[in-house]
Design a protein around this motif. Structure first.
Motif, short mmCIF file in Angstrom:
data_model
loop_
_atom_site.label_atom_id
_atom_site.label_comp_id
_atom_site.label_asym_id
_atom_site.label_seq_id
_atom_site.Cartn_x
_atom_site.Cartn_y
_atom_site.Cartn_z
N VAL A 1 0.86 -1.18 0.00
CA VAL A 1 0.00 0.00 0.00
C VAL A 1 0.90 1.23 0.00
O VAL A 1 1.18 1.82 1.05
N TYR A 2 1.40 1.61 -1.18
CA TYR A 2 2.29 2.77 -1.25
C TYR A 2 2.08 3.61 -2.50
O TYR A 2 2.52 4.76 -2.56
N HIS A 3 1.34 3.09 -3.50
CA HIS A 3 1.16 3.79 -4.77
C HIS A 3 -0.33 4.07 -4.96
O HIS A 3 -1.09 3.16 -5.33
N PRO A 4 -0.80 5.29 -4.70
CA PRO A 4 -2.24 5.55 -4.70
C PRO A 4 -3.01 5.07 -5.93
O PRO A 4 -4.12 4.57 -5.77
N PRO A 5 -2.47 5.17 -7.17
CA PRO A 5 -3.25 4.64 -8.30
C PRO A 5 -3.54 3.15 -8.21
O PRO A 5 -4.47 2.65 -8.86
N SER A 6 -2.75 2.41 -7.41
CA SER A 6 -2.99 0.97 -7.27
C SER A 6 -4.02 0.64 -6.20
O SER A 6 -4.42 -0.52 -6.07
N PHE A 7 -4.46 1.64 -5.42
CA PHE A 7 -5.37 1.35 -4.32
C PHE A 7 -6.71 0.77 -4.79
O PHE A 7 -7.19 -0.23 -4.22
N PRO A 8 -7.39 1.37 -5.79
CA PRO A 8 -8.67 0.79 -6.21
C PRO A 8 -8.56 -0.65 -6.71
O PRO A 8 -9.36 -1.51 -6.29
N PRO A 9 -7.59 -0.99 -7.58
CA PRO A 9 -7.50 -2.40 -7.98
C PRO A 9 -7.12 -3.32 -6.83
O PRO A 9 -7.58 -4.47 -6.78
#
Length: 287
Positions: free
Chosen positions: A194-202
């Motif tokens: 959990v460190y790259h905000p664009p990856s949070f939804p997927p």
């Protein structure tokens, strides 16, 4: 006179030829030009030697990856972990501190995964999933396709090919592959994913797809990105779908470990409020 095979300078050659040998001033100018060229060549050669002493001509220094193998001990088990540092794997090559924190937590809380279906997300080296397999879990270790060779190598370093309990490695790209991945896992593990905000939804979608109704997720993260980073994921994005409980905070490293369970599910699998202290979750005896 120079020894046979030794270098003789242009000015020395002109002097040896005598004043009548080459047309006076023209010959002297030519000799001076040759001398300057030879001096430049000698300086360049000397400089090249100095550079070579600092930067050896070793092809391995310019390889795509720099493999390092380290050993870690948890729950009485020695884990051998290869890390292929380089641009191809990037952050996936490393054992990050959050992974070690989660391993220590599993050890200290005496978790026992025997009879549990376990999946590690964004595994990188696979160290957490490998420890979970040593703790008895039926483990699948996942990451992007590029990281699978490193994960498989580390599985091989710790489990003989036909060993019982040997974990599996498979590709899992969040938001794309979870439909082809069997759901219903009882334990989901993740460290520093959990460190790259664009990856949070997927990532959120993947957790919802993979968690069984009585699943337990243990997620360990370094709190990067301020209020819009990891804290937003745990405090705003997960709560509509999951019960979220902070289990541990390591202030010095800004690492937090969370217990995450589905809101609509039944009782959590460990049955003790996330502390891992219930009977049956002890740390098995190691080697």
């Amino acid at each position: 006179m120079a020894a046979p095979g030794c270098h003789v300078g242009a000015r020395a050659r002109w002097a040896a030829a005598g004043p009548g040998a080459g047309g006076g001033e023209e010959a002297e100018e030519e000799a001076e030009e040759e001398a300057e060229e030879e001096a430049e060549a000698e300086a360049e050669a000397a400089g090249g030697g100095a550079l070579r002493s600092v930067f050896p001509r070793d092809p391995a220094l310019f390889a795509d990856a720099f493999p390092v193998e380290r050993r870690y001990r948890f729950c009485g088990r020695l884990l051998r972990i290869a890390q292929h540092h380089g641009p191809r794997l990037g952050p996936a090559a490393c054992v990050w501190e959050a992974a070690l924190s989660l391993c220590r937590f599993l050890e200290e809380q005496r978790f026992d995964f025997r009879g549990r279906r376990v999946i590690e997300l964004g595994a990188g080296t696979g160290i957490v999933g490998i420890l979970a397999a040593f703790l008895g879990g039926d483990v699948t270790i996942t990451d992007q396709p590029a990281a699978l060779d490193q994960i498989r190598e580390n599985i091989g370093l710790n489990f003989p090919r036909e060993a019982a309990g040997r974990p599996r490695a498979r590709a899992l790209v969040w938001g794309r592959d979870e439909g082809a991945c069997p759901g219903g896992y009882e334990v989901i593990l993740g460290s520093d994913i959990v460190y790259h905000p664009p990856s949070f939804p997927p990532l959120l979608g993947t957790l919802r797809r993979l968690c069984g109704p009585r699943a337990l997720a243990l997620l360990c993260a370094k709190m990067r990105g301020g209020d819009g980073g990891a804290r937003r994921f745990f405090r705003q994005m997960l709560p509509p779908y999951f019960e979220v409980q902070l289990l541990r905070r390591e202030a010095e490293e800004e690492i937090e470990i969370y217990r995450v369970t589905p809101r609509a599910g039944g009782d959590p699998v460990e049955g003790d409020g996330g502390r891992g202290e219930a009977p049956g979750w002890g740390c098995p005896e190691g080697d």
